[in-house]
Design a protein around this motif. Structure first.
Motif, PDB file in Angstrom:
ATOM      1  N   VAL A   1       0.865  -1.082  -0.145  1.00  0.00           N
ATOM      2  CA  VAL A   1      -0.021   0.032   0.031  1.00  0.00           C
ATOM      3  C   VAL A   1       0.760   1.174   0.150  1.00  0.00           C
ATOM      4  CG1 VAL A   1      -1.903   1.384   1.110  1.00  0.00           C
ATOM      5  CG2 VAL A   1      -1.802  -1.256   1.280  1.00  0.00           C
ATOM      6  N   ILE A   2       0.783   2.077  -1.071  1.00  0.00           N
ATOM      7  CA  ILE A   2       1.587   3.127  -1.268  1.00  0.00           C
ATOM      8  C   ILE A   2       0.802   4.354  -1.292  1.00  0.00           C
ATOM      9  CG2 ILE A   2       3.658   2.156  -2.022  1.00  0.00           C
ATOM     10  CD1 ILE A   2       2.866   3.016  -4.859  1.00  0.00           C
TER      11      ILE A   2
ATOM     12  N   MET B   1      -4.749  -3.185  -7.290  1.00  0.00           N
ATOM     13  CA  MET B   1      -6.098  -3.721  -6.944  1.00  0.00           C
ATOM     14  C   MET B   1      -7.125  -2.553  -6.863  1.00  0.00           C
ATOM     15  SD  MET B   1      -7.074  -6.217  -3.897  1.00  0.00           S
ATOM     16  CE  MET B   1      -7.398  -4.770  -2.697  1.00  0.00           C
ATOM     17  N   GLU B   2      -6.657  -1.682  -6.290  1.00  0.00           N
ATOM     18  CA  GLU B   2      -7.502  -0.476  -5.742  1.00  0.00           C
ATOM     19  C   GLU B   2      -6.918   0.751  -5.935  1.00  0.00           C
ATOM     20  OE1 GLU B   2      -9.790  -1.639  -2.384  1.00  0.00           O
ATOM     21  OE2 GLU B   2     -10.669   0.436  -2.283  1.00  0.00           O
ATOM     22  N   VAL B   3      -7.537   2.050  -6.121  1.00  0.00           N
ATOM     23  CA  VAL B   3      -7.053   3.336  -5.690  1.00  0.00           C
ATOM     24  C   VAL B   3      -8.239   4.083  -5.126  1.00  0.00           C
ATOM     25  CG1 VAL B   3      -6.152   5.187  -6.976  1.00  0.00           C
ATOM     26  CG2 VAL B   3      -5.835   3.210  -8.051  1.00  0.00           C
ATOM     27  N   GLN B   4      -7.432   4.456  -4.103  1.00  0.00           N
ATOM     28  CA  GLN B   4      -8.414   5.385  -3.412  1.00  0.00           C
ATOM     29  C   GLN B   4      -7.861   7.054  -3.326  1.00  0.00           C
ATOM     30  OE1 GLN B   4      -9.094   4.112   0.674  1.00  0.00           O
ATOM     31  NE2 GLN B   4      -9.292   2.203   0.010  1.00  0.00           N
ATOM     32  N   VAL B   5      -8.688   7.754  -3.606  1.00  0.00           N
ATOM     33  CA  VAL B   5      -8.237   9.460  -3.886  1.00  0.00           C
ATOM     34  C   VAL B   5      -8.725   9.928  -2.479  1.00  0.00           C
ATOM     35  CG1 VAL B   5      -8.204  11.408  -5.272  1.00  0.00           C
ATOM     36  CG2 VAL B   5      -8.498   9.304  -6.247  1.00  0.00           C
ATOM     37  N   LEU B   6      -7.511  10.991  -1.822  1.00  0.00           N
ATOM     38  CA  LEU B   6      -7.854  11.675  -0.814  1.00  0.00           C
ATOM     39  C   LEU B   6      -7.447  13.277  -1.029  1.00  0.00           C
ATOM     40  CD1 LEU B   6      -6.363   9.257   2.040  1.00  0.00           C
ATOM     41  CD2 LEU B   6      -8.865   9.754   1.335  1.00  0.00           C
TER      42      LEU B   6
ATOM     43  N   GLU C   1      -2.679   3.715  -3.351  1.00  0.00           N
ATOM     44  CA  GLU C   1      -2.732   2.541  -4.208  1.00  0.00           C
ATOM     45  C   GLU C   1      -2.356   1.391  -3.406  1.00  0.00           C
ATOM     46  OE1 GLU C   1      -0.174   3.315  -7.800  1.00  0.00           O
ATOM     47  OE2 GLU C   1      -0.242   5.569  -7.269  1.00  0.00           O
ATOM     48  N   ILE C   2      -3.270   0.407  -3.930  1.00  0.00           N
ATOM     49  CA  ILE C   2      -3.312  -0.835  -3.101  1.00  0.00           C
ATOM     50  C   ILE C   2      -2.943  -1.928  -4.088  1.00  0.00           C
ATOM     51  CG2 ILE C   2      -4.548  -2.535  -1.692  1.00  0.00           C
ATOM     52  CD1 ILE C   2      -6.269   0.304  -0.898  1.00  0.00           C
ATOM     53  N   TYR C   3      -1.708  -2.775  -3.733  1.00  0.00           N
ATOM     54  CA  TYR C   3      -1.519  -3.911  -4.800  1.00  0.00           C
ATOM     55  C   TYR C   3      -1.515  -5.096  -4.069  1.00  0.00           C
ATOM     56  CZ  TYR C   3       0.696  -0.060  -7.614  1.00  0.00           C
ATOM     57  OH  TYR C   3       0.777   0.967  -8.408  1.00  0.00           O
TER      58      TYR C   3
END
Lengths: 224, 109
Positions: free
Chosen positions: B46-47, B100-105, B92-94
């Motif tokens: 997770v980065i 696998m998924e991107v969450q924007v903050l 960014e979750i790998y």
């Protein structure tokens, strides 16, 4: 700017045909990293849209230094946008419009830029063309300074970077003409622009804003 | 008079409701919990990256995790313990090397 001034002085002194005017061009830049960033936001659920075409406006001067050689110097500004817009819901838009006495309907667009990115490039160009009858073929170096800004509802940030580039194109210039009694001539150019700048920020040193791509330019000139 | 006051309050509430907008990202001012669900176990990374896609923070570094829900906290700092500028950040979750998924903050300290 010194080289540009020297070029203009040379063109005026040597030129049998000197013209100065406004140009407008449309280009189709590659913007690979901007597209990757757009894909990332899309994965994050943001319907973020990038421009397909970049519009550039500028001022340029053309002068012949011989029967076969034509020089061109220009300063122009290009803009490339990425945006996520939030549409107002129709009920809310209607209520807000009524409460603002209709001003919203007059001046509002019905949507709001929530995430707005702009790449603004200032280009300084020098080019030399070889005249082949009515057309001329050539190119030359450019210097580009780019500011990338990103606005969100509560934040604003921007970074700047600059670097060299190159253009190559084919021109067709009107050699005689008049418009409303003025010595106005027109010109058109098509070609390819190499103009990519890397941004060296605190966390990234390889994000490229790449304006490289084909372009079509039209110009209106005052012939002196 | 009461009717007029009632109408004004109603209109004001409607106006406030119209101004309220929900965006597809959260605005955070302090430490934030990042939750994600793994359909299968594997190596997770997770980065956090910025709007230039530069690496700001590694929250989970190649860690074996089982299927199911997981939570990691971002204190809004970078890997050097400094606060980055306010702006838009991507979590960014790998899983096994694949994003696998991107969450924007939106970070606004």
């Amino acid at each position: 700017m010194g080289a540009l001034t020297a070029f203009l002085a040379l063109a005026v002194l040597q030129g049998s045909s000197f013209r100065i005017g406004f140009t407008f061009d449309g280009s189709w830049p590659s913007m690979g990293d901007e597209k990757d960033y757009a894909d990332l936001l899309e994965e994050g659920g943001i319907d973020y849209n990038l421009d397909g075409t970049t519009w550039t406006g500028g001022i340029e001067a053309l002068g012949d230094v011989s029967d076969k050689l034509r020089l061109r110097g220009a300063v122009s500004v290009s803009r490339f946008h990425g945006v996520y817009e939030d549409d107002y819901d129709p009920f809310g838009y209607a209520i807000t419009g009524i409460l603002t006495g209709g001003l919203l309907f007059l001046f509002g667009s019905g949507d709001e830029d929530v995430v707005a990115m702009e790449d603004a490039a200032t280009n300084i160009e020098l080019a030399c063309y070889y005249k082949l009858g009515a057309i001329s073929v050539g190119g030359g170096p450019t210097f580009v300074s780019i500011t990338r800004s990103m606005d969100t509802p509560n934040t604003a940030s921007s970074e700047s970077a600059s670097g060299p580039g190159f253009t190559a194109g084919v021109r067709l210039d009107g050699e005689s003409g008049g418009f409303l009694g003025l010595p106005i001539v027109f010109g058109v150019e098509g070609g390819y622009r190499f103009s990519s700048v890397s941004f060296d920020t605190e966390y990234s040193d390889d994000f490229e804003v790449d304006f490289s791509g084909p372009y079509v330019r039209i110009g209106t000139y005052l012939k002196l | 008079m009461m009717k007029l006051r009632f109408m004004l309050v109603t209109l004001l509430l409607l106006f406030m409701a119209c101004l309220d907008s929900s965006y597809p990202f959260d605005t955070v001012e302090g430490p934030v919990d990042i939750t994600y669900t793994l359909a299968a176990g594997g190596t997770v990374e997770v980065i956090v990256t910025d709007s230039y896609m530069g690496l700001v923070r590694t929250l989970v570094d190649a860690q074996e995790e089982e299927a199911g829900g997981h939570t990691v906290t971002w204190d809004l700092m970078d890997d050097d313990g400094e606060y980055p500028e306010n702006g838009l950040y991507n979590v960014e979750i790998y899983l096994d090397g694949d994003r696998m998924e991107v969450q924007v903050l939106e970070v606004n300290r």
